[in-house]
Write a protein that holds these residues in place. Structure first.
Motif, mmCIF file in Angstrom:
data_model
loop_
_atom_site.group_PDB
_atom_site.id
_atom_site.type_symbol
_atom_site.label_atom_id
_atom_site.label_comp_id
_atom_site.label_asym_id
_atom_site.label_seq_id
_atom_site.Cartn_x
_atom_site.Cartn_y
_atom_site.Cartn_z
ATOM 1 N N LEU A 59 0.844 -1.184 0.000
ATOM 2 C CA LEU A 59 0.000 0.000 0.000
ATOM 3 C C LEU A 59 0.884 1.240 0.000
ATOM 4 O O LEU A 59 1.875 1.310 0.735
ATOM 5 C CB LEU A 59 -0.903 -0.001 1.232
ATOM 6 C CG LEU A 59 -2.041 1.023 1.260
ATOM 7 C CD1 LEU A 59 -3.058 0.711 0.182
ATOM 8 C CD2 LEU A 59 -2.703 1.036 2.628
ATOM 9 N N GLY A 60 0.557 2.209 -0.835
ATOM 10 C CA GLY A 60 1.355 3.424 -0.900
ATOM 11 C C GLY A 60 0.561 4.580 -1.442
ATOM 12 O O GLY A 60 -0.532 4.399 -1.977
ATOM 13 N N VAL A 61 1.097 5.773 -1.303
ATOM 14 C CA VAL A 61 0.446 6.984 -1.809
ATOM 15 C C VAL A 61 1.457 7.799 -2.610
ATOM 16 O O VAL A 61 2.653 7.784 -2.308
ATOM 17 C CB VAL A 61 -0.127 7.859 -0.668
ATOM 18 C CG1 VAL A 61 -1.228 7.142 0.068
ATOM 19 C CG2 VAL A 61 0.973 8.284 0.290
ATOM 20 N N PRO A 62 0.997 8.497 -3.634
ATOM 21 C CA PRO A 62 1.910 9.391 -4.353
ATOM 22 C C PRO A 62 2.426 10.487 -3.423
ATOM 23 O O PRO A 62 1.694 10.997 -2.576
ATOM 24 C CB PRO A 62 1.014 9.988 -5.460
ATOM 25 C CG PRO A 62 -0.136 9.047 -5.587
ATOM 26 C CD PRO A 62 -0.357 8.493 -4.212
ATOM 27 N N VAL A 63 3.682 10.822 -3.550
ATOM 28 C CA VAL A 63 4.271 11.873 -2.726
ATOM 29 C C VAL A 63 3.697 13.224 -3.124
ATOM 30 O O VAL A 63 3.605 13.546 -4.308
ATOM 31 C CB VAL A 63 5.811 11.870 -2.880
ATOM 32 C CG1 VAL A 63 6.425 13.115 -2.241
ATOM 33 C CG2 VAL A 63 6.399 10.616 -2.265
ATOM 34 N N LYS A 64 3.301 14.008 -2.137
ATOM 35 C CA LYS A 64 2.724 15.326 -2.398
ATOM 36 C C LYS A 64 3.702 16.463 -2.098
ATOM 37 O O LYS A 64 3.617 17.531 -2.686
ATOM 38 C CB LYS A 64 1.452 15.506 -1.576
ATOM 39 C CG LYS A 64 0.341 14.528 -1.945
ATOM 40 C CD LYS A 64 -0.874 14.749 -1.071
ATOM 41 C CE LYS A 64 -2.022 13.847 -1.498
ATOM 42 N NZ LYS A 64 -1.680 12.413 -1.361
ATOM 43 N N ALA A 65 4.609 16.224 -1.167
ATOM 44 C CA ALA A 65 5.557 17.264 -0.775
ATOM 45 C C ALA A 65 6.651 17.427 -1.828
ATOM 46 O O ALA A 65 6.893 16.537 -2.646
ATOM 47 C CB ALA A 65 6.181 16.920 0.575
ATOM 48 N N THR A 66 7.294 18.573 -1.820
ATOM 49 C CA THR A 66 8.460 18.799 -2.677
ATOM 50 C C THR A 66 9.665 18.129 -2.037
ATOM 51 O O THR A 66 9.996 18.398 -0.889
ATOM 52 C CB THR A 66 8.727 20.305 -2.845
ATOM 53 O OG1 THR A 66 7.585 20.917 -3.466
ATOM 54 C CG2 THR A 66 9.956 20.542 -3.704
ATOM 55 N N ILE A 67 10.329 17.257 -2.783
ATOM 56 C CA ILE A 67 11.457 16.493 -2.260
ATOM 57 C C ILE A 67 12.749 16.985 -2.912
ATOM 58 O O ILE A 67 12.862 17.025 -4.139
ATOM 59 C CB ILE A 67 11.294 14.990 -2.532
ATOM 60 C CG1 ILE A 67 9.934 14.499 -2.020
ATOM 61 C CG2 ILE A 67 12.427 14.209 -1.898
ATOM 62 C CD1 ILE A 67 9.756 14.589 -0.529
ATOM 63 N N LYS A 68 13.705 17.364 -2.077
ATOM 64 C CA LYS A 68 15.007 17.818 -2.560
ATOM 65 C C LYS A 68 16.072 16.764 -2.259
ATOM 66 O O LYS A 68 16.051 16.155 -1.187
ATOM 67 C CB LYS A 68 15.416 19.128 -1.882
ATOM 68 C CG LYS A 68 14.428 20.280 -2.060
ATOM 69 C CD LYS A 68 14.524 20.879 -3.449
ATOM 70 C CE LYS A 68 13.656 22.135 -3.547
ATOM 71 N NZ LYS A 68 13.721 22.746 -4.897
ATOM 72 N N GLU A 69 16.982 16.588 -3.187
ATOM 73 C CA GLU A 69 18.151 15.746 -2.941
ATOM 74 C C GLU A 69 19.319 16.649 -2.601
ATOM 75 O O GLU A 69 19.603 17.609 -3.321
ATOM 76 C CB GLU A 69 18.481 14.906 -4.175
ATOM 77 C CG GLU A 69 19.701 14.017 -3.985
ATOM 78 C CD GLU A 69 20.034 13.210 -5.219
ATOM 79 O OE1 GLU A 69 21.203 12.795 -5.354
ATOM 80 O OE2 GLU A 69 19.133 13.012 -6.061
ATOM 81 N N ALA A 70 19.980 16.353 -1.477
ATOM 82 C CA ALA A 70 21.092 17.181 -1.023
ATOM 83 C C ALA A 70 22.369 16.355 -0.972
ATOM 84 O O ALA A 70 22.339 15.132 -0.858
ATOM 85 C CB ALA A 70 20.789 17.773 0.345
ATOM 86 N N TYR A 113 23.923 20.934 0.644
ATOM 87 C CA TYR A 113 23.546 21.777 -0.483
ATOM 88 C C TYR A 113 22.590 21.003 -1.395
ATOM 89 O O TYR A 113 22.798 19.818 -1.670
ATOM 90 C CB TYR A 113 24.780 22.212 -1.279
ATOM 91 C CG TYR A 113 25.598 23.277 -0.603
ATOM 92 C CD1 TYR A 113 25.243 24.621 -0.710
ATOM 93 C CD2 TYR A 113 26.722 22.947 0.147
ATOM 94 C CE1 TYR A 113 25.998 25.608 -0.087
ATOM 95 C CE2 TYR A 113 27.477 23.923 0.775
ATOM 96 C CZ TYR A 113 27.103 25.255 0.659
ATOM 97 O OH TYR A 113 27.842 26.222 1.278
ATOM 98 N N VAL A 114 21.547 21.693 -1.844
ATOM 99 C CA VAL A 114 20.564 21.046 -2.711
ATOM 100 C C VAL A 114 21.201 20.718 -4.053
ATOM 101 O O VAL A 114 21.821 21.569 -4.695
ATOM 102 C CB VAL A 114 19.330 21.953 -2.910
ATOM 103 C CG1 VAL A 114 18.396 21.354 -3.960
ATOM 104 C CG2 VAL A 114 18.598 22.141 -1.588
ATOM 105 N N VAL A 115 21.054 19.467 -4.466
ATOM 106 C CA VAL A 115 21.594 19.010 -5.739
ATOM 107 C C VAL A 115 20.533 19.089 -6.827
ATOM 108 O O VAL A 115 20.800 19.558 -7.937
ATOM 109 C CB VAL A 115 22.116 17.565 -5.614
ATOM 110 C CG1 VAL A 115 22.588 17.045 -6.978
ATOM 111 C CG2 VAL A 115 23.227 17.486 -4.586
ATOM 112 N N ARG A 116 19.343 18.657 -6.503
ATOM 113 C CA ARG A 116 18.263 18.699 -7.488
ATOM 114 C C ARG A 116 16.927 18.493 -6.791
ATOM 115 O O ARG A 116 16.864 18.053 -5.635
ATOM 116 C CB ARG A 116 18.452 17.613 -8.545
ATOM 117 C CG ARG A 116 18.466 16.191 -7.997
ATOM 118 C CD ARG A 116 18.536 15.164 -9.105
ATOM 119 N NE ARG A 116 18.662 13.813 -8.571
ATOM 120 C CZ ARG A 116 18.100 12.747 -9.118
ATOM 121 N NH1 ARG A 116 17.361 12.871 -10.203
ATOM 122 N NH2 ARG A 116 18.268 11.546 -8.595
#
Length: 288
Positions: free
Chosen positions: A205-216, A221-224
């Motif tokens: 069971l899962g849900v689509p992610v709604k929040a903005t996700i940053k890779e650091a 430092y934010v990469v993307r």
């Protein structure tokens, strides 16, 4: 189903460092999972190479269960539920584990137990819990129409799942693993996951992610920014055919590999397009 994106995880615990897998995972129509472990793996500073028949770090899980089960209906009394209730809930900073805190006059863990007990597909519920809280579940036996079993929790979640699996009826056709700290799961959502698990071999069971996700990076430092359309938040229950789960644990034990939980790897590589989803199956956490 083709190739999935590279899955790379790292785990450091007591001088143990693992990276896996470093190449794309391939899933064939015959329910085979191929994944590659880097070599060497470092255990407490010692390099250990995984070798089997001259193929370095290559492992295979084979499930003899066929994709076409002849029926889309999960049989009555064919599902064993493993209800994980052994967590400490330390982040909650409460007087007891969060799954036993009262919610509207009832321990949180009992909400999902009653939900599963009313489903015609479920034959038994294996509660993995500390003996101190066993009585909470025993008091429900005259209110439910499924068998109730108990096993002890392990050090890690995967150990608790393995403990519960040892008590599962050998005739069960599906194992349904659920976190007792998720009281709001509905029977409708469970039925969707059971159906997908029965037809394909495993589902979550899962849900689509709604929040903005940053890779650091390591320096924060934010990469993307990750594309939310490709991200899912995993919940429970996790449904899998017991034969596949047993073979997964066998593989882990054979190569002395510690995974946060094998099912996460299996389901991520296996059945991401077979996710039933709902937004209200939340896990309880403390508030800052």
């Amino acid at each position: 189903m083709g190739l999935f994106p590279t899955l790379t995880h790292s785990l450091t615990r007591s001088n143990l460092t693992l990276l896996f897998p470093t190449k794309p995972t391939h899933v064939t129509a015959k329910s085979h999972i191929h994944f590659n472990f880097p070599s060497p793996v470092i255990f407490s500073g010692q390099k250990v190479e995984l070798r089997r028949k001259a193929r370095v770090g290559t492992c295979r899980i084979t499930c003899s269960a066929k994709i076409d089960n002849g029926s889309e209906t999960v049989k009555e009394k064919s599902v064993s539920v493993i209800l994980l209730a052994g967590g400490k809930g330390q982040r909650m900073a409460a007087s007891m584990p969060k799954q036993y805190l009262p919610l509207l006059g009832q321990p949180i863990a009992l909400y999902s137990l009653y939900t599963f007990s009313r489903m015609i597909e479920v034959k038994e519920i294996v509660v993995v819990c500390d003996p101190l809280y066993k009585e909470i579940f025993e008091e429900t036996e005259d209110k439910i129409n499924v068998d109730l079993k108990f096993t002890l929790p392990g050090k890690e979640r995967q150990d608790s799942v393995y403990s519960g699996l040892q008590a599962v009826d050998l005739n069960s056709e599906l194992v349904c693993i659920h976190d007792s700290a998720r009281p709001l799961v509905t029977s409708g959502d469970v039925e969707k996951v059971l159906k997908d698990g029965w037809l394909i071999g495993a589902a979550v069971l899962g849900v689509p992610v709604k929040a903005t996700i940053k890779e650091a990076n390591s320096e924060s430092y934010v990469v993307r920014t990750l594309d939310r359309k490709t991200l899912w938040e995993m919940q429970t229950p996790q449904v899998i055919k017991p034969e596949l789960l047993r073979k997964g644990f066998e593989l882990v034990n054979r190569y002395l590999i510690i995974l946060i939980f094998l099912f996460k790897l299996l389901v991520t590589a296996f059945f991401l397009q077979n996710i039933a989803w709902e937004t209200f199956n939340l896990i309880l956490h403390f508030c800052y």
